[in-house]
Enzyme design. Structure first.
Site, PDB file in Angstrom:
ATOM      1  CB  CYS A  62       9.887   5.813 -10.676  1.00 17.95           C
ATOM      2  SG  CYS A  62      11.456   6.707 -10.709  1.00 17.95           S
TER       3      CYS A  62
ATOM      4  CG  HIS B 206       9.585   0.782  -7.231  1.00 21.13           C
ATOM      5  ND1 HIS B 206       9.415   1.258  -8.513  1.00 21.13           N
ATOM      6  CD2 HIS B 206      10.370   1.686  -6.601  1.00 21.13           C
ATOM      7  CE1 HIS B 206      10.056   2.401  -8.644  1.00 21.13           C
ATOM      8  NE2 HIS B 206      10.648   2.689  -7.496  1.00 21.13           N
TER       9      HIS B 206
ATOM     10  CD  GLU C  98       8.666  -2.698  -3.496  1.00 16.70           C
ATOM     11  OE1 GLU C  98       7.846  -3.144  -4.324  1.00 16.70           O
ATOM     12  OE2 GLU C  98       9.806  -2.312  -3.824  1.00 16.70           O
TER      13      GLU C  98
ATOM     14  CE  LYS D  81      12.534  -0.317 -10.846  1.00 15.19           C
ATOM     15  NZ  LYS D  81      11.321  -1.095 -10.485  1.00 15.19           N
TER      16      LYS D  81
ATOM     17  CG  HIS E 158      14.642   2.794 -11.563  1.00 15.78           C
ATOM     18  ND1 HIS E 158      13.401   2.517 -12.095  1.00 15.78           N
ATOM     19  CD2 HIS E 158      14.434   3.705 -10.559  1.00 15.78           C
ATOM     20  CE1 HIS E 158      12.484   3.218 -11.461  1.00 15.78           C
ATOM     21  NE2 HIS E 158      13.089   3.950 -10.527  1.00 15.78           N
TER      22      HIS E 158
ATOM     23  CG  PHE F  14      11.798  11.084  -6.900  1.00 20.17           C
ATOM     24  CD1 PHE F  14      12.129  10.058  -6.039  1.00 20.17           C
ATOM     25  CD2 PHE F  14      12.813  11.673  -7.648  1.00 20.17           C
ATOM     26  CE1 PHE F  14      13.434   9.617  -5.917  1.00 20.17           C
ATOM     27  CE2 PHE F  14      14.121  11.243  -7.535  1.00 20.17           C
ATOM     28  CZ  PHE F  14      14.443  10.215  -6.677  1.00 20.17           C
TER      29      PHE F  14
END
Length: 420
Positions: free
Chosen positions: A168, A308, A319, A342, A347, A406
């Site tokens: 991502c 994010h 975050e 998002k 996403h 990831f």
């Protein structure tokens, strides 16, 4: 950093966006300002047996507007999206490519997964008819770097040609690496960003199997709810986000309209877990502080963060904590604006950073922070100003866009509003 690198400044002159809330950058911006949700029941495939039945699909998209029918059949959907967003970004920039310039013009487009749709289709063909039924275009329609490859061919970009596949974070890394390519003098202009088309039976099924997705099948439009106490996972999105980056003096010499300047790019690794973030969001913290260090500005100068935040229980909280740790009292007293678009777009995985960098630039242009939709009651761990449920006009001179993926891979990009 050498004096040579310091002297080569990098600006943005074109934006092309495509996602579930709009098929062009102006449509995307209008959708965000209206709080439009792109999430609905999936139309792309039979949902029999699927535990998650909704996503944020691109709507009314015709690849034949950007590539002829014969060539279109040789490409995965992620390549179609990249060509569409690149066409908009190039038209927006007004950049023309001469033979002399083409050697100094490059492409850097990332994707987390690439041609998942083609992989699934060709696997079915092989299972039903054997290896002879596999298309000769299977591999070039699928591999991640072919989005950059096709864009390069279309625009005769004969300079650097690269692709990043860092989950991502892919398109944030692509933009950041393109920024550095121009900084160090290896190109004068770059088409940069990311693309993704993973709303497929295996794509959605795989993320559902690992319990990463929201399961609000009865209420898709409110399913993605970053920082809300009842968030339960992300929503798969698709699309692309492409920017045209140019060296400042090159852009000025051709009379380009400059939209923003990229001034910082930071990376880090969590080195902690395959899918989980490091405690306290420590990896996110280092990506942001590295970007600010490269930009040469203090945390107090950042006005807006496009986070994010995907609507996962652990990721959003970590975050948010990392943002607290970077920005301190300005974050806690709600002076700093933080939002997750998002909540409307879904996403885009490897395409997220490109889409969100473009949105962040438009936020600076319009001097409006886009909202985080679907916040009903904040998670007590999340204590910032997330621009809940409606846009917020604000002075935005410096902004930061985050992408985390990831494997513990993190990137942050710092942008500055352009003023003569």
């Amino acid at each position: 950093m050498s004096q040579a690198l310091q002297q080569r400044r990098v600006v943005v002159t074109g934006i092309g966006l495509l996602c579930a809330v709009g098929n062009t950058a102006p449509e995307v911006w209008a959708g965000l300002m209206a709080g439009k949700s792109g999430m609905a029941e999936i139309k792309a495939f039979d949902l029999t047996g699927h535990s998650v039945r909704f996503a944020a699909e691109v709507k009314n998209f015709d690849p034949l507007l950007f590539v002829d029918k014969k060539e279109s059949r040789k490409m995965g959907r992620f390549i179609h999206f990249a060509l569409a967003a690149a066409a908009e970004a190039m038209a927006h920039s007004g950049l023309t490519v001469s033979r002399e310039f083409s050697d100094r013009f490059g492409v850097h487009i990332g994707s987390g997964i690439g041609g998942f749709d083609v992989i699934e289709r060709e696997h079915t063909n092989m299972m039903n008819g054997g290896p002879r039924k596999i298309s000769p275009f299977f591999i070039p329609a699928t591999i991640v770097n072919l989005a950059a490859g096709h864009v390069s061919i279309k625009y005769s970009a004969r300079g650097p040609n690269e692709a990043t596949a860092t989950a991502c974070t892919s398109s944030a890394h692509s933009i950041g690496d393109a920024f550095r390519i121009i900084q160090r003098g290896d190109a004068d202009a770059m088409i940069a960003g990311g693309t993704e088309a993973a709303i497929t039976p295996m794509g959605v099924g795989g993320f559902a199997a690992m319990k990463a997705l929201s399961t609000r099948n009865d209420d898709p439009t409110h399913a993605c709810r970053p920082w809300d106490k009842d968030r339960d996972g992300f929503v798969c999105g698709e699309g692309a986000g492409i920017l045209i980056l140019e060296e400042l003096e090159f852009a000025k010499a051709r009379g380009a309209k400059i939209l923003a300047e990229i001034i910082g790019y930071g990376m880090s690794a969590d080195a902690f877990h395959m899918t989980g973030m490091a405690p306290e969001g420590e990896g996110c913290y280092r990506a942001m502080t590295n970007a600010l260090r490269v930009a040469g500005i203090s945390p107090d100068q950042i006005d807006y963060v496009n986070a994010h935040a995907t609507s996962t229980p652990l990721g959003d909280a970590l975050e948010s904590k990392a943002i607290e740790n970077v920005f301190g009292e300005r974050a806690l007293n709600h002076t700093l604006l933080v939002s997750s678009t998002k909540s409307m777009t879904g996403h885009l995985l490897g395409g997220a950073g490109g889409l969100e960098a473009g949105i962040t630039i438009m936020a600076m242009q319009h001097q409006i922070a886009p909202p985080t939709m679907n916040i009903v009651e904040l998670d007590p761990q999340c204590r910032l100003n997330y621009v809940p449920n409606k846009p917020q006009p604000a002075r935005i001179d410096y902004a930061l866009s985050n992408s985390f993926g990831f494997g513990g891979t993190n990137a942050s990009i710092v942008m500055k509003r352009w003023t003569e």
